[in-house]
Design an enzyme around this catalytic site. Structure first.
Site, PDB file in Angstrom:
ATOM      1  N   GLY A 223      25.037  27.570  11.425  1.00 43.85           N
ATOM      2  CA  GLY A 223      25.529  28.938  11.261  1.00 43.85           C
ATOM      3  C   GLY A 223      26.944  28.938  10.718  1.00 43.85           C
ATOM      4  O   GLY A 223      27.316  29.791   9.913  1.00 43.85           O
TER       5      GLY A 223
ATOM      6  N   TRP B 164      26.897  28.132   7.053  1.00 44.41           N
ATOM      7  CA  TRP B 164      26.340  29.256   6.299  1.00 44.41           C
ATOM      8  C   TRP B 164      27.456  30.194   5.836  1.00 44.41           C
ATOM      9  O   TRP B 164      27.377  30.808   4.776  1.00 44.41           O
ATOM     10  CB  TRP B 164      25.338  30.020   7.174  1.00 44.41           C
ATOM     11  N   HIS B 165      28.527  30.272   6.636  1.00 42.23           N
ATOM     12  CA  HIS B 165      29.610  31.199   6.308  1.00 42.23           C
ATOM     13  C   HIS B 165      30.440  30.732   5.115  1.00 42.23           C
ATOM     14  O   HIS B 165      31.117  31.539   4.485  1.00 42.23           O
ATOM     15  CB  HIS B 165      30.534  31.396   7.520  1.00 42.23           C
ATOM     16  N   GLY B 166      30.439  29.452   4.823  1.00 41.44           N
ATOM     17  CA  GLY B 166      31.225  28.988   3.691  1.00 41.44           C
ATOM     18  C   GLY B 166      31.184  27.481   3.583  1.00 41.44           C
ATOM     19  O   GLY B 166      30.913  26.783   4.554  1.00 41.44           O
TER      20      GLY B 166
END
Lengths: 498, 448
Positions: free
Chosen positions: A323, A326-328
């Site tokens: 997760g 996934w953000h960067g």
């Protein structure tokens, strides 16, 4: 095209509404869905038309795969599993190329001392969001949870512009039935949609963009090697904590409001996350649609809590790690994800330990307050890592927050007190004021696949409740006017002493 | 099931929201247009006593974009604050051209911004002459950029209709809370006694500006102010080279800068644009004081300065080759060591002004007049241009000139050894703060 742009607010949205509702009023409901799909693609292509060459083939390819996967008469077609694997890996490969290729090459260079170089890759807007939606759709198609397949509905499901760029991550079961509804809008959608849209715009333009001016100097200074002092470090960290919440939840509100204007209910994405009394509670309130995707399509398939406590903790850590990335594409995101995984393990561990310590199962008021304070501090520390340019910058700010750089360090002190005051004031709003759904009574799509969605049960006193009445219309209209007046900044430039 | 299109309450709510929002936006825009804090619709010099507009002075790019629309010049002067202060459209050589002239220079102008303003002026009215004043650092391959107050949506060009710019420019600026704040400040701060240092032709009037009692030039005295600007220049020259203990950031892959977006590439665009539009372009390199050259040299930028000049010469030679039979574009370098740029500083502690400089960066109008005389080959009995001031740069002259400059540099260092040593110490102190305490360096700088 961004929601907080003149083009969207003054041109695209009104024009789209005219076309869409004009068609529906004339009895062309099916055509209105086609028009909305075309408008959504135009919205996406406005940013860079070349990326229509990415999203349109992806929609077609995923639709074909879903067709090959979906069971017929209760039985999976031959090769369905292989098609599913191909679909999931294909979607992840596209995401990986655009989002992570440079990150991997950079790390390979750092590890191997090589000088590999990729051409400049521009990250297509929203690819992280619509990739997850397509994967969920394919998985559910394989599981036989798709009752009807239609290219037009599927295309709109992926491209529906209110949620295309920054979520909420919509589950097909929430919106596809709504696309199939015919006729005019259900009562109240227009008024509530407009209200939520304006609330979101104000959150973004008036609060988040203002706080960004106070967050950025501290993080920029730390990125340049400076060591922020106590005040500057807290000012930067809290300003960013507030900025991120009002920015993201504001954008989600705008998405929900804009979708309502088209008669579509999107799921709630934020529910006062800074009121959370534990990290577990935080992830039920922050970016709710991501949390539930990670839970249902990663954590549960990994085994969830079914394989013993240790395995559960490992699954939690892995889920949050993924997760995070996934953000960067950066180590700060990986570490931020791992940190939250660690927080969750601690939280679950503490819950498991409570009975052994003979502590009551329910928490008292003091414990809840303590939990809220601890959760907020832990989340704020996480945001420092999330926002920092690299881990050294994050360390410099965290050390500053601990007072290790002195009260007033050399960096980022200018405006720090103002930033601290503003952030404090906005945190009081986040802690004490009702959130958007509490204020308006919005509850998300009915019959949602996720029954645990936060409802508007805890609505404020009657006087504070929104109703489609003239005084509320005047207040929301004034807020809209102020937000539009704030869209454009007329910057100053001071050079030398001039 | 009840429907919204049949629900008059919901529609009335929507209409009220939009009407209130619209009324507020129109009201604020109308108020801003009436107060006009940025002088979008009134010349600053013509607004009269009691209509002080303080917001203009920090939004020069915005003000000048509208001034060009009002004045419709056919001669524009482009450049940075040096040109903004030093060049006057009332100079005889420009007056003789008998066209409307405007000083379109502004503080910290980059070549990208100059190109945008050139196209803006050309779209308002076809230009005849352009004077382009470049600082030595403009001729480099670093990416060009724009400053925070640069607003492309205010500027016209050849493919955007003027009415669209009224919407994206005028209306957007008027319908803004920032403008509302400026309007309120303007109404609160009527200050008729404050001298207007913005000339109608766009020049920043140095004689008025620097002689304001609150200005550092007056408060600290010319000499101390000169040294303060030296320190600022040291800060700029060493900013990019600050040591960093930071490891490589693993978030980004370094990519080569786009050569089409370099500062020099925008000079090329300006040259090509003027050729295409038949505009007479004259380029000069601004005459800052020798202190600036010494600071640059101490910071290791001397080779870059020389290479920048070579690149400019090459660029113009290529242009000439592409346009045989047409006159070559003039490039005159005033930045070198000359009898004017090496003017001695007044004694320490005195309030005596220098003859040619406000500070080490900004030259006075008397030097600007000589620059324009040279650029337009004008001769005036009352003004004599020193023979060592301003050298025409061509493929034939560039190398001998650069060699001569090195000799002149050595001579300057021999003549002012203490000053040069102090400037070098300033640079060293900025790079290695622990090695050279600021107080010691300051003392050195003050000793000539």
């Amino acid at each position: 095209m961004l929601f907080n742009s003149y083009t969207f607010i003054l041109a695209f949205l009104p024009l789209s509404l005219l076309i869409y509702h004009g068609l529906r009023r004339s009895g062309f409901s099916h055509v209105s869905i086609f028009a909305l799909t075309v408008l959504s693609l135009a919205f996406y292509g406005w940013w860079n038309p070349i990326y229509l060459l990415l999203i349109v083939p992806l929609i077609l390819a995923n639709f074909c795969l879903a067709h090959l996967i979906v069971p017929r008469q209760g039985r999976s077609p031959r090769g369905a599993r292989a098609w599913l694997i191909l679909g999931v890996t294909g979607n992840l490969a596209v995401l990986g190329w655009f989002k992570y290729a440079n990150f991997f090459v950079d790390n390979a260079n750092a590890l191997l001392g090589s000088e590999l170089h990729l051409a400049k890759i521009v990250l297509p807007l929203g690819i992280s969001f619509f990739t997850f939606q397509k994967i969920a759709f394919l998985v559910d198609a394989y599981r036989g949870k798709i009752d009807r397949l239609g290219l037009l509905d599927f295309s709109l499901f992926v491209s529906f512009f209110p949620q295309l760029i920054a979520g909420p991550i919509v589950h097909h079961s929430e919106v596809l039935p709504q696309f199939r509804r015919r006729g005019a809008l259900p009562s109240g959608y227009l008024a509530m949609g407009l209200t939520i849209l304006v609330i979101g715009l104000c959150k973004k333009v008036l609060v988040a963009d203002t706080l960004a001016l106070y967050a950025a100097p501290t993080f920029d200074a730390a990125a340049a090697g400076a060591t922020p002092g106590f005040v500057a470090a807290w000012s930067g960290a809290l300003a960013y904590t507030v900025q991120l919440y009002f920015d993201f939840s504001g954008y989600s509100d705008m998405a929900i409001g804009a979708a309502l204007l088209f008669g579509i209910k999107l799921p709630v994405n934020f529910a006062s996350p800074y009121k959370a009394t534990s990290i577990i509670d935080f992830w039920r309130r922050w970016h709710i649609t991501l949390s539930r995707f990670l839970r249902d399509y990663l954590y549960v398939p990994l085994g969830g809590n079914r394989l013993g406590r240790l395995r559960r903790y490992a699954n939690l850590l892995l889920t949050m790690l993924l997760g995070g990335i996934w953000h960067g594409a950066g180590w700060t995101f990986v570490i931020w994800g791992a940190l939250h995984g660690f927080y969750l393990v601690l939280n679950h561990g503490w819950r498991a330990l409570r009975p052994r310590l003979a502590l009551p199962a329910t928490t008292g008021s003091f414990e809840r307050r303590l939990g809220q304070a601890l959760t907020f501090l832990a989340v704020t520390a996480g945001w420092v890592i999330f926002r920092a340019a690299d881990m050294e910058a994050a360390r410099a700010i965290l050390e500053g927050m601990l007072g290790l750089n002195g009260a007033t360090g050399p960096a980022g002190a200018a405006g720090a007190r103002t930033g601290l005051l503003l952030a404090g004031a906005m945190l009081l709003v986040a802690w004490l004021a009702p959130n958007t759904q509490e204020l308006t009574g919005y509850v998300g799509p009915s019959g949602s696949y996720d029954a645990k969605q936060p409802a508007a049960a805890a609505r404020p006193e009657r006087e504070m409740r929104w109703r489609p009445e003239p005084r509320w219309a005047a207040a929301i209209g004034a807020a809209l006017g102020i937000a539009i007046l704030s869209l454009s900044r007329v910057s100053e430039f001071l050079y030398f002493q001039f | 099931m009840p429907r919204d299109d049949a629900n008059p309450g919901a529609l009335r709510y929507g209409r009220t929201v939009l009407a209130c929002g619209f009324a507020l936006v129109v009201g604020v825009a109308g108020f801003n247009a009436t107060v006009d804090p940025f002088c979008m619709y009134h010349d600053l010099a013509s607004v009269g006593a009691g209509a002080y507009k303080p917001a203009v002075y920090n939004r020069v790019r915005l003000y000048k974009a509208f001034q060009v629309r009002r004045l419709r010049p056919q001669i524009v002067i482009l450049g940075t604050s040096r040109v903004h202060v030093g060049l006057s459209c009332s100079q005889e050589a420009l007056v003789r051209l008998n066209e409307v002239c405007y000083n379109l220079a502004f503080d910290g102008a980059t070549t990208k911004e100059m190109y945008a303003y050139l196209r803006h002026a050309q779209s308002v009215r076809p230009l005849r002459h352009v004077v382009l004043g470049l600082d030595v650092y403009h001729a480099n391959s670093a990416p060009s950029f724009t400053r925070p107050d640069f607003d492309p949506l205010l500027l016209r060009d050849d493919h955007t209709p003027a009415w669209w710019r009224v919407i994206t420019g005028d209306l957007r600026v008027l319908a803004s809370l920032d403008t509302l704040r400026a309007s309120i400040e303007t109404l609160r701060s009527r200050h008729p006694s404050d001298p207007v240092w913005f000339a109608p032709d766009g020049q920043r009037l140095g004689e008025v500006f620097f002689h304001r009692p609150e200005d550092d030039f007056m408060r600290r005295g010319p000499r101390a102010y000169f040294e303060e600007v030296d320190r600022l220049e040291v800060g700029y020259q060493t900013a990019d080279a600050a040591p960093s203990a930071r490891k490589a950031n693993l978030k980004t892959v370094p990519s080569a800068p786009d050569p089409n977006e370099s500062s020099l590439a925008y000079v090329r665009r300006i040259v090509e644009f003027c050729r295409r539009e038949g505009i007479d372009l004259r380029i000069f390199i601004t005459p800052s004081h020798a202190h600036q050259l010494e600071i640059a040299a101490a910071a290791g930028a001397w080779p870059a300065i020389e290479n920048g000049k070579r690149a400019l010469v090459r660029l113009l030679a290529e242009d000439s080759a592409r346009h045989p039979g047409q006159p070559s574009i003039t490039l005159i370098d005033f930045s070198g060591y000359s009898s004017l740029t090496t003017e001695a500083l007044p004694p320490r502690g005195s309030r005596q002004e220098m003859k040619y400089y406000w500070d080490s960066s900004h030259f006075k109008e008397n030097i600007g007049n000589l620059v324009l005389d040279r650029l337009f080959a004008a001769t005036l009995a009352s003004r004599r241009i020193p023979s060592d001031f301003g050298v025409s740069l061509t493929p034939d002259t560039i190398e001998p000139y650069l060699a001569a400059q090195r000799v002149a540099q050595a001579a300057y260092r021999e003549r002012f050894p203490t000053t040069v040593a102090a400037l070098r110490s300033l640079v060293m102190a900025k790079r290695h703060p622990a090695a050279a305490p600021e107080a010691v360096v300051s003392a050195g700088l003050q000793t000539r």
